[in-house]
Write a protein that holds these residues in place. Structure first.
Motif, short mmCIF file in Angstrom:
data_model
loop_
_atom_site.label_atom_id
_atom_site.label_comp_id
_atom_site.label_asym_id
_atom_site.label_seq_id
_atom_site.Cartn_x
_atom_site.Cartn_y
_atom_site.Cartn_z
N VAL A 45 0.84 -1.20 0.00
CA VAL A 45 0.00 0.00 0.00
C VAL A 45 0.88 1.25 0.00
CG1 VAL A 45 -1.62 1.36 1.40
CG2 VAL A 45 -2.01 -1.09 1.07
N THR A 46 1.92 1.23 0.83
CA THR A 46 2.82 2.39 0.92
C THR A 46 3.52 2.63 -0.41
OG1 THR A 46 3.23 1.68 3.19
CG2 THR A 46 4.61 3.44 2.35
N ALA A 73 1.01 4.00 -2.95
CA ALA A 73 0.65 5.39 -2.67
C ALA A 73 1.80 6.33 -3.05
CB ALA A 73 0.29 5.56 -1.20
N ILE A 119 2.01 6.72 -6.77
CA ILE A 119 0.98 7.60 -7.32
C ILE A 119 1.38 9.06 -7.15
CG2 ILE A 119 -1.43 8.34 -7.02
CD1 ILE A 119 -2.04 5.33 -6.39
N VAL A 120 1.91 9.40 -5.97
CA VAL A 120 2.39 10.77 -5.74
C VAL A 120 3.47 11.12 -6.76
CG1 VAL A 120 3.65 12.28 -4.13
CG2 VAL A 120 1.85 10.75 -3.26
#
Lengths: 259, 101
Positions: A162-163, A166, A169-170
């Protein structure tokens, strides 16, 4: 993710022994595994952002860059892949370079096999499908001392996944907005990251010599071989040198921290 | 340019290879233990491939790339932090690009 905090266990076959209590995979174990890795997962964020930006610069679309993180979840090999990202895509060299970069997973899986191989097939797969250096190091340590819930590996893996996603995506959206990424030095991120990982994995001539041979082979074969194949030749050469170096006499060897 | 279908084909292929490395080690151990020599091969190969990618990148590049990678390695040797190694290399390469034009 391949962070240099841990090295794969050499000679895990020596340390593998049958364990007494049966191994399980429970929801509680998954939650515990995720909680334990919260502090460590923060260190993945800069690399995920850097990968996202670099992937856009390499010509991947936003969806492709994110899909790569979601389905591969292996940072070093993703950087290596985008370095070869030019049409027509060299499928075979992409697959082989990814195999070589991720070969260390094989060692981690072998080391943790005395525990996970007691699980039924579905749970066995769940325990291993997000295996990485970080959740391996944490789970292996605990399972050696008698902890019997392989949910730890899955939970840690899920949190890291998940990290990683995320952060990707950033980075991807930052890369899509930025105009001249050369001014940010984004193009050197992969080489700097790999250089640092290599330094982290070398301690003494036994680990240094294969790397030196690989560098030599990569440079010498670069003008002779098509894109990516000099890297595969170098990886094989380094591997063979490592395999045939005289062995140091040691007792029960275990995963060791480098830094 | 890479068309979408070949991009996703490549991503799928690489995802399968990566999954194979995750489950392969434990799978093989059901039948034969990984010998110490095979482990040394795999271990040496995974650091060798990263080093080979770095030297190839530097050889293709200019003094800018060489300086950035050299700084990253020095930072890693000095403080053992891959994050700071990466940031230092970006600063060198970014600064170089700004000064050069």
């Amino acid at each position: 993710m391949d962070l240099p905090e841990t090295s794969p266990p050499a000679g895990s076959s020596n340390t593998s022994r049958a364990t007494s209590a049966p191994v399980t995979l429970t929801y509680e174990g998954v939650v515990r595994g995720a909680r334990r890795l919260v502090p460590v997962s923060v260190f993945v964020i800069p690399f995920g952002i850097a990968y996202g930006v670099a992937a856009i610069e390499a010509g991947l679309t936003v969806d492709q860059a994110i899909a790569m993180s979601a389905f591969m979840f292996a940072g070093a090999s993703q950087f290596a892949a985008i370095d070869l990202w030019q049409g027509p895509l060299p499928y075979l060299s992409l697959a082989l370079v990814v195999l070589a970069v991720n070969a260390r997973h094989l060692i981690l899986g072998a080391a943790i096999s005395p525990y996970v191989n007691q699980l039924p097939p579905g749970r066995w797969f769940l325990a291993l499908c997000l295996l990485s250096d970080v959740n391996f190091a944490d789970s292996y340590k605990l399972m050696k001392t008698g902890y019997r819930d392989a949910g730890l590996i899955l939970g840690g893996g899920l949190l890291m996944w998940v990290t990683w996603l995320a952060a990707t995506i950033v980075g991807v959206f930052a890369g899509a907005i930025a105009t001249n990424l050369d001014y940010l030095g984004v193009d050197v991120v992969m080489a700097a990251f790999f250089g640092a990982l290599t330094v982290g994995s070398v301690s003494g001539w036994r680990t240094g010599l294969p790397v030196l041979v690989a560098c030599g082979v990569a440079l010498l074969t670069m003008p002779l071989l098509p894109s990516g194949w000099n890297i595969i030749a170098a990886a094989l050469a380094g591997g063979v040198v490592g395999a045939f170096l005289p062995v140091e006499e040691k007792g029960d060897r275990e995963p060791t921290a480098h830094g | 340019m890479v068309d979408a279908s070949s991009a996703y084909l490549a991503i799928g292929l690489m995802a399968l290879v990566t999954l194979g490395t995750r489950i392969g080690g434990a799978y093989v151990m059901r039948f034969v233990p990984l010998s110490a020599r095979v482990e040394r091969f795999l271990e040496a190969m995974s650091s060798s491939v990263l080093a080979a990618i770095v030297v190839t990148f530097v050889a293709r590049g200019s003094l800018r790339e060489l300086s950035a990678v050299a700084v990253a390695i020095l930072v890693m040797v000095a403080i053992r932090s891959p994050v700071w190694a990466m940031i230092a290399a970006m600063a060198v390469a970014g600064g170089w690009s700004m000064l050069a034009g």
